[in-house]
Design a protein around this motif. Structure first.
Motif, PDB file in Angstrom:
ATOM      1  N   THR A 172      45.080 -35.950  76.932  1.00 30.21           N
ATOM      2  CA  THR A 172      44.515 -35.285  78.370  1.00 30.21           C
ATOM      3  C   THR A 172      44.617 -33.697  78.389  1.00 30.21           C
ATOM      4  OG1 THR A 172      45.592 -37.172  79.541  1.00 30.21           O
ATOM      5  CG2 THR A 172      45.174 -35.195  80.784  1.00 30.21           C
ATOM      6  N   GLU A 183      53.166 -35.620  87.932  1.00 29.08           N
ATOM      7  CA  GLU A 183      53.832 -35.464  86.491  1.00 29.08           C
ATOM      8  C   GLU A 183      53.170 -36.466  85.848  1.00 29.08           C
ATOM      9  OE1 GLU A 183      58.369 -34.793  85.162  1.00 29.08           O
ATOM     10  OE2 GLU A 183      57.739 -36.735  85.041  1.00 29.08           O
ATOM     11  N   ILE A 184      52.506 -35.745  84.430  1.00 27.54           N
ATOM     12  CA  ILE A 184      51.830 -36.287  83.456  1.00 27.54           C
ATOM     13  C   ILE A 184      52.881 -36.520  82.441  1.00 27.54           C
ATOM     14  CG2 ILE A 184      50.084 -36.520  81.778  1.00 27.54           C
ATOM     15  CD1 ILE A 184      48.182 -34.922  83.907  1.00 27.54           C
TER      16      ILE A 184
END
Length: 352
Positions: free
Chosen positions: A15, A119-120
């Motif tokens: 990502t 939050e990733i």
């Protein structure tokens, strides 16, 4: 984009979060050397003459001398930075990279990164956020003090290129880089140690260049940036790694900043696949060695005009020697060839 493409090719899910949106522009000489084009092809990014304008080699010009040489095998390509970025975005999309635009990263956590209030989660975090990297600051990776800070400004002129070479015009502690981009457009970047430098004033140092640009319209607004030589003691901490300008920079005078970043991206991908970031740091150091040496040599010519005049006079008297130096610069030569060339340059310099 290069880091994302290289890492996803190793089987990772990737990502990218960025506060900007494509295509992203940045002050750049916009000339891609042959080794840069090769590295891009290895990442699956294909560029052709339809994307820009080919150039054959390089020319150095000052008030007293001029010397030029072609690249030994194939030429380079002048490409707008926005065109290059869009091509890389398209390649990342084709590879399956998740792209989050207008999504600035606001911090890091043990589990991943904070993006847009969410939050990733991530096993690995890569800071590819430039010379003023926030990821570097958040992770506590210290940047060694920047040396030889310089200031750049770029313009695009609607004027037919008058050369099939990238030109570097040398003045008093200032250079003008000229790159043909299209049949009706030329990129000019000026770099100086003076933060107050302005393009119109600086061009007075280069009357021949100014005559080519006289009356030409601008195709976009001026852009400015800082270039520097800086090095980091460590490139990773825990599961966080830095790449590109965030991991250290060479002065833009080399024209090799993009190629170096692309090579670093491939090295980082290999290290992540092996789970060994120490390996990445070792390869990173090795990759940076040649561009750093070339940058210091060229900055020496910038700081000492007498040395530069003598060096250009020596190269003008033996143009084949400049071609050999150009081959060294883009990595298309052996170690023995480099040593022999260095000795020959030294002899010519003494005899000039």
């Amino acid at each position: 984009m290069a880091a994302a493409i290289a890492v996803v090719q190793k089987g990772f899910k990737v990502t990218v979060a960025d506060g900007a949106k494509p295509p992203v522009d940045k002050v750049c000489g916009e000339g891609l050397f042959p080794d840069t084009l090769t590295t891009l092809r290895d990442l699956g990014v294909e560029l052709s003459s339809h994307d820009g304008r080919p150039f054959a080699g390089m020319r150095f010009v000052d008030a007293h001398s001029s010397v030029e040489a072609n690249f030994p095998l194939v030429g380079g390509l002048g490409v707008r930075r926005t065109v290059l970025h869009q091509k890389m975005v398209e390649r990342a999309q084709d590879c399956g990279v998740t792209l989050l635009w207008n999504s600035p990263v606001s911090g890091l956590s043990k589990a991943g990164a904070a993006v847009g209030g969410l939050e990733i989660q991530a096993k690995w975090i890569v800071g590819a956020d430039g010379i003023h990297s926030r990821v570097r600051r958040w992770s506590g990776l210290r940047q060694s003090s920047a040396r030889q800070l310089r200031y750049a400004q770029r313009r695009h002129y609607r004027v037919q290129p008058w050369t099939d070479h990238v030109e570097i015009h040398w003045g008093h502690e200032i250079q003008a880089y000229v790159t043909p981009l299209r049949d009706d457009e030329t990129c000019v970047v000026l770099i100086s140690r003076d933060p107050r430098m302005r393009l119109d004033h600086a061009l007075r140092e280069f009357p021949n260049l100014a005559s080519h640009l006289s009356g030409a319209e601008l195709s976009n607004a001026d852009r400015g940036a800082v270039t520097a030589m800086c090095r980091l003691d460590r490139l990773y901490k825990g599961n966080i790694a830095l790449t590109g300008d965030a991991s250290g920079t060479v002065d833009a005078i080399t024209g090799e900043g993009l190629c170096l970043s692309f090579l670093q991206a491939r090295a980082l991908a290999d290290a992540l696949a092996a789970g060994d970031l120490q390996r990445y740091q070792q390869v990173h150091r090795r990759l940076a060695w040649r561009p750093n040496v070339m940058a210091r040599l060229l900055l020496l010519l910038d700081r000492f005009p007498g040395v530069r005049r003598r060096a250009l006079r020596a190269l003008a008297s033996e143009p084949a020697l400049f071609a050999r130096l150009l081959a060294i610069h883009i990595g298309e030569t052996s170690a023995m060839h480099s040593v022999a060339t260095s000795l020959r340059v030294g002899w010519q310099f003494l005899a000039a």
